[in-house]
Design an enzyme around this catalytic site. Structure first.
Site: not given
Ligand code: NI
Length: 488
Positions: A295-296, A346, A350, A440
């Protein structure tokens, strides 16, 4: 006595007219003057290096005045006959119709008041080459009320043409149905209109898109209906907007490129894409599979490291990207997709979607999808809400997009420990076949952990596939949320 006053006023009127405007034609009975003036127009030459605020477009205002009527007409011109002629033809038609009305009401007009024709213009620049020219006509030639009419021309100076609706939109059964339904529901849900709406009239017009009066700008397609066209007069003239985002899958490449939009797949195309992934995966139904997710990202340094290690281990993974990161690192996003990993959503920024309204939820998801599609050519169908936080609104939006909500069953806690050994300890302890593992691709420690993690898991017989492949193998469709095996 009265009649002599009228004659005096009449004479004064003529004198004033002649001095005020040398173009005005004195003989009020001669309606041919209108067409005479049009011949002059054909000779107007427009140069492109002009001082117009709208490069390539020029405007002149023609006013006329006689004892029985006044008129004021805005007439735009370009360098191209292919654009000018249809517009000028429409304007002339309006003048001719007005002249006919004057002729019919001649006696009445002499005694009472002057008829008036006003055609004014709103010019909207859509791109460097595309303009929308919106004419508003007001005509009063007797009768209690004037009549308002709107007419729109969307022109492309580069193509040297006036655009038709099917230059903008792929008109087929599916797109027409979607657009018709949207127009109808907007009108029905508008309290100021629904009261006066005659649905049969609306249905009839909706059946023939070639007759729609429309315009576009960067955000909306607008459909116009004249007074009495679909509703009682009290509703006046009516217009309704459809966001281009709502009909994005049907926009033609020409307009997508002009507006710098990305084409979104239709719902049917998304379903087909998902089916293809299922078929193409060629997986063993009894295989020992897990889905690693990152993620991210994409991040400038960690994502390339992770890609390298995945490649060395012939592992596929899923990257839940932030639109804002993709905006910065589109080539890394593309590398992810090119190397066979799943690119997923995603959100753009955020945002905690449980504190966002439905409009914001849609925007967060859609903006990210657009950036990812632009960078990778792939339209994500898997969405992971930030913080794993979702509510019914999120479920509804995601479901409506034919997307799925993807959670996880193993949390590596890499964001917390920032320690490679700790990451591996947690994952190796909790992982089972069918797990979805949360990591991540923004922490160096996660990249540090990965090589050892993959070799250890491979020794245990695991294979690494994408989330969508894992779900298809487990026969899990729909919005979810999908967690991986722990919750099943
Ligand atoms: Ni995230």
């Amino acid at each position: 006595m009265v009649s002599s006053i009228v004659i005096v006023i009449f004479i004064i009127g003529i004198i004033v007219m002649v001095t005020k405007d040398s173009l005005a034609v004195v003989n009020p009975a001669d309606n041919k003057m209108i067409s005479k003036d049009l011949h002059k127009r054909d000779e107007i030459k427009i140069k492109r290096n002009d001082s117009s605020k709208y490069p390539g477009l020029n405007l002149q205002t023609e006013t006329k005045e006689s004892e029985i009527y006044t008129s004021s007409i805005k007439l735009p011109s370009t360098s191209y006959d292919s654009i000018n002629e249809p517009i000028h033809k429409w304007v002339k038609q309006q003048e001719d119709e007005f002249a006919k009305e004057i002729e019919l009401n001649k006696d009445f007009l002499k005694d009472d008041f002057r008829a008036h024709l006003n055609i004014h213009l709103d010019t909207e620049k859509i791109t460097d080459n595309i303009y929308n020219l919106m004419f508003y006509k007001y005509e009063i030639a007797g009768g209690a009320n004037g009549i308002n009419t709107t007419k729109s021309f969307t022109i492309d100076l580069k193509q040297e043409s006036i655009l038709e609706l099917d230059d903008i939109i792929e008109l087929n059964d599916e797109s027409l149905q979607v657009i018709q339904e949207k127009i109808k529901s907007k009108l029905i849900n508008d309290e100021g209109i629904s009261l006066y709406l005659v649905e049969e009239l609306l249905d009839e017009i909706l059946q023939s898109p070639e007759n729609w009066e429309w315009s576009i700008n960067k955000d909306d397609l607008t459909i116009y209906f004249n007074e009495y066209e679909i509703a009682a007069g009290a509703a006046g003239d009516i217009s309704t907007n459809i966001s281009l985002k709502e009909i994005n899958p049907f926009l033609k490449n020409y307009i997508l490129e002009s507006l710098d939009f990305v084409r979104e797949p239709t719902k049917n195309e998304i379903i087909e894409q998902k089916e293809k992934e299922e078929e193409g995966a060629n997986l063993d139904p009894n295989g020992k599979y897990v889905a690693l997710t990152f993620d991210d990202g994409p991040s400038q340094t960690v994502t390339p490291r992770i890609l390298k290690i995945l490649k060395e281990n012939e592992a596929k993974a899923t990257f839940f990207m932030l639109g804002s990161q993709v905006d910065y690192y589109p080539t890394i996003a593309k590398q992810v997709a090119d190397e066979g990993h799943e690119v997923a959503n995603h959100t753009e920024n955020h945002v905690d979607l449980t504190v966002a309204d439905v409009g914001k939820i849609k925007q967060e998801i859609n903006d990210a999808n657009e950036k990812i599609q632009k960078a990778t050519g792939y339209w994500p169908t898997a969405v992971r809400p930030p913080y794993g936080a979702y509510d019914q609104n999120v479920v509804d939006v995601v479901s409506n997009n034919e997307h799925s909500i993807i959670m996880w069953s193993v949390d590596s806690l890499d964001w917390k420990s920032r320690n490679a050994a700790a990451v591996n300890e947690v994952i190796l302890r909790d992982i089972v076949p069918g797990s979805i593992v949360l990591m991540h691709d923004i922490h160096e420690s996660t990249a540090d952990a990965l090589s050892k993690l993959l070799s250890e898991l491979k020794q245990r017989g695991y294979e690494f596939i994408t989330v969508s492949q894992l779900l298809s193998l487990q026969d899990k469709n729909g919005v979810g949320p999908h967690y991986g095996t722990l919750n099943y």
